[in-house]
Design a protein around this motif. Structure first.
Motif, PDB file in Angstrom:
ATOM      1  N   GLY A   1      51.113   9.496  -8.163  1.00 17.61           N
ATOM      2  CA  GLY A   1      50.715  10.280  -9.135  1.00 17.61           C
ATOM      3  C   GLY A   1      49.181  10.787  -9.043  1.00 17.61           C
ATOM      4  N   ASP A   2      48.400  10.000  -8.269  1.00 22.61           N
ATOM      5  CA  ASP A   2      46.969  10.471  -7.984  1.00 22.61           C
ATOM      6  C   ASP A   2      47.201  11.909  -7.322  1.00 22.61           C
ATOM      7  OD1 ASP A   2      45.840   8.280  -9.390  1.00 22.61           O
ATOM      8  OD2 ASP A   2      45.571   7.068  -7.564  1.00 22.61           O
ATOM      9  N   VAL A   3      46.357  12.767  -7.724  1.00 22.76           N
ATOM     10  CA  VAL A   3      45.944  13.889  -6.886  1.00 22.76           C
ATOM     11  C   VAL A   3      44.475  13.877  -6.303  1.00 22.76           C
ATOM     12  CG1 VAL A   3      45.843  16.371  -7.127  1.00 22.76           C
ATOM     13  CG2 VAL A   3      47.426  15.092  -8.485  1.00 22.76           C
ATOM     14  N   VAL A   4      44.643  14.052  -4.828  1.00 24.43           N
ATOM     15  CA  VAL A   4      43.398  13.845  -4.128  1.00 24.43           C
ATOM     16  C   VAL A   4      42.787  15.185  -3.674  1.00 24.43           C
ATOM     17  CG1 VAL A   4      42.315  12.520  -2.142  1.00 24.43           C
ATOM     18  CG2 VAL A   4      44.124  11.516  -3.363  1.00 24.43           C
TER      19      VAL A   4
ATOM     20  N   THR B   1      49.258  15.170  -3.510  1.00 27.14           N
ATOM     21  CA  THR B   1      49.671  14.227  -4.568  1.00 27.14           C
ATOM     22  C   THR B   1      50.240  13.101  -3.873  1.00 27.14           C
ATOM     23  OG1 THR B   1      50.238  16.104  -5.960  1.00 27.14           O
ATOM     24  CG2 THR B   1      51.056  13.771  -6.440  1.00 27.14           C
ATOM     25  N   VAL B   2      49.818  11.707  -4.307  1.00 28.00           N
ATOM     26  CA  VAL B   2      50.296  10.570  -3.955  1.00 28.00           C
ATOM     27  C   VAL B   2      51.608  10.180  -4.450  1.00 28.00           C
ATOM     28  CG1 VAL B   2      49.904   8.157  -3.513  1.00 28.00           C
ATOM     29  CG2 VAL B   2      48.010   9.527  -3.487  1.00 28.00           C
ATOM     30  N   VAL B   3      52.410   9.870  -3.686  1.00 29.28           N
ATOM     31  CA  VAL B   3      53.913   9.456  -4.098  1.00 29.28           C
ATOM     32  C   VAL B   3      54.359   8.342  -3.346  1.00 29.28           C
ATOM     33  CG1 VAL B   3      54.627  11.997  -4.346  1.00 29.28           C
ATOM     34  CG2 VAL B   3      55.138  10.932  -2.222  1.00 29.28           C
ATOM     35  N   GLU B   4      55.413   7.824  -3.835  1.00 28.73           N
ATOM     36  CA  GLU B   4      56.158   6.460  -3.188  1.00 28.73           C
ATOM     37  C   GLU B   4      56.843   6.924  -1.978  1.00 28.73           C
ATOM     38  OE1 GLU B   4      55.438   3.317  -3.985  1.00 28.73           O
ATOM     39  OE2 GLU B   4      55.373   3.102  -6.069  1.00 28.73           O
ATOM     40  N   ALA B   5      56.622   5.963  -0.919  1.00 28.59           N
ATOM     41  CA  ALA B   5      57.190   6.123   0.136  1.00 28.59           C
ATOM     42  C   ALA B   5      58.770   6.480  -0.090  1.00 28.59           C
ATOM     43  CB  ALA B   5      57.176   5.210   1.005  1.00 28.59           C
ATOM     44  N   ARG B   6      59.364   7.535   0.710  1.00 32.58           N
ATOM     45  CA  ARG B   6      60.951   7.588   0.300  1.00 32.58           C
ATOM     46  C   ARG B   6      61.665   6.964   1.367  1.00 32.58           C
ATOM     47  NH1 ARG B   6      57.853  12.345   0.518  1.00 32.58           N
ATOM     48  NH2 ARG B   6      57.935  13.956  -1.190  1.00 32.58           N
TER      49      ARG B   6
ATOM     50  N   GLY C   1      50.739  19.443   5.911  1.00 28.67           N
ATOM     51  CA  GLY C   1      49.877  20.587   5.302  1.00 28.67           C
ATOM     52  C   GLY C   1      49.075  20.153   4.253  1.00 28.67           C
ATOM     53  N   PRO C   2      48.192  21.196   3.894  1.00 26.42           N
ATOM     54  CA  PRO C   2      47.233  21.283   3.178  1.00 26.42           C
ATOM     55  C   PRO C   2      47.544  20.686   1.528  1.00 26.42           C
ATOM     56  CG  PRO C   2      47.433  23.462   3.501  1.00 26.42           C
ATOM     57  CD  PRO C   2      48.392  22.597   4.347  1.00 26.42           C
ATOM     58  N   TYR C   3      48.680  21.182   1.109  1.00 23.31           N
ATOM     59  CA  TYR C   3      49.074  20.765  -0.181  1.00 23.31           C
ATOM     60  C   TYR C   3      50.528  19.692  -0.172  1.00 23.31           C
ATOM     61  CZ  TYR C   3      46.061  24.471  -1.260  1.00 23.31           C
ATOM     62  OH  TYR C   3      44.849  25.126  -1.196  1.00 23.31           O
ATOM     63  N   ALA C   4      50.943  19.115   0.927  1.00 19.17           N
ATOM     64  CA  ALA C   4      51.896  18.379   0.822  1.00 19.17           C
ATOM     65  C   ALA C   4      51.568  17.054   0.509  1.00 19.17           C
ATOM     66  CB  ALA C   4      52.325  17.869   2.466  1.00 19.17           C
ATOM     67  N   ASP C   5      52.730  16.080  -0.109  1.00 19.66           N
ATOM     68  CA  ASP C   5      52.483  14.800  -0.387  1.00 19.66           C
ATOM     69  C   ASP C   5      52.270  13.926   0.646  1.00 19.66           C
ATOM     70  OD1 ASP C   5      53.620  15.819  -3.103  1.00 19.66           O
ATOM     71  OD2 ASP C   5      55.574  15.030  -2.821  1.00 19.66           O
TER      72      ASP C   5
END
Length: 284
Positions: A263-266, A279-284, A112-116
């Motif tokens: 932590g980056d927000v694109v 938002t960029v996160v580490e792969a789970r 989605g448009p606001y998903a990580d």
């Protein structure tokens, strides 16, 4: 007309009409259901009903927006299709293709448009690409350039997230480097084609943590949308809901090694169509 897929809290996904900063639930409209892909061929006949529907109204701030089309049969992207980006690539030693260069993004990458967005554990070369995306509105094959506008159902904002070393070394067909899970943010809603008088006169932009990285207009496309549809339908049947990412402008991270990190927000935006913010996160 703008149509979103949304849910309230942990409730079911619904279709809704977006008006300003609200979304009107279309669940009670006969023939609508919860799949945008399913109703694309019927949008013309459903338009009057959808535009006047009076279901429950929710502020957009109170709902979770999902990818407008989460189940296309095909998600295709074209490479090096902005003149300035092609020059950027040429200067970096990447040959500019002589014809349209298409690749697959596997549909499992869509979010989605606001998903990580996940940075995969196998690479740190995570890059961004703001793009205007076309959603096909009806089944079509052998479409001429002159008729191509008639098969477009609408438009979305896309971020063609890419893992650069997997593109260059691990998967020379591009498919794997373009298809990691979460690397296909789409949205924030479908804007129907009638609301976009000229898709070749729109501004695109992308920021990372508020810093502008990309800004261009779609008049810099080498192959415009109608060229793309004519070319693709020479080869294959396009289906309702199929997504075509039409290319990204100059300013990607690869030439300077400006990779995305946790932590980056694109924020990716297209004039008149809205924005994605991931938002960029580490792969789970």
């Amino acid at each position: 007309m703008k149509i979103a897929r949304f849910r309230v809290a942990d409730g079911p996904v619904r279709l809704g009409r977006v008006d300003g900063d609200t979304v009107t639930d279309l669940s009670d409209v006969p023939g609508v259901g919860s799949s945008l892909r399913a109703i694309l061929p019927e949008l013309d006949s459903l338009r009057a009903t959808i535009e006047t529907a009076s279901g429950a109204v929710h502020p957009l701030s109170d709902v979770v927006l999902e990818a407008p089309v989460d189940d296309p049969q095909k998600y295709l992207g074209i490479g090096m299709n902005y003149a300035a980006h092609a020059e950027e690539a040429r200067q970096a030693g990447v040959p500019v293709p002589e014809n349209q260069m298409w690749f697959n993004k596997q549909v499992s990458c869509i979010v989605g448009p606001y998903a990580d967005v996940e940075r995969p554990a196998v690479s740190e070369q995570l890059d961004y690409e703001v793009e205007l995306a076309v959603v096909i509105g009806r089944r079509c094959r052998h479409v001429s350039r002159d008729d191509a506008a008639g098969v477009v159902g609408g438009y979305l904002v896309a971020n063609d997230v890419s893992v650069r070393d997997w593109l260059a070394k691990r998967s020379p067909t591009f498919t794997l480097g373009k298809s990691f899970d979460t690397h296909g943010p789409l949205g924030p809603w479908l804007t129907t084609a009638d609301e976009v008088p000229d898709p070749h006169d729109l501004e695109l932009s992308l920021t990372v943590n508020g810093e502008e990285r990309q800004r261009a207009r779609t008049d810099d496309l080498i192959y415009d949308i109608y060229d793309q549809i004519e070319y693709l339908t020479t080869v294959m049947t396009l289906m309702p809901g199929d997504i075509l990412a039409t290319g990204t402008p100059a300013g990607i991270g690869a030439p300077t090694g400006s990779w995305l990190k946790p932590g980056d927000v694109v924020r990716a935006s297209v004039e008149g169509l809205g924005s994605l913010e991931n938002t960029v996160v580490e792969a789970r």
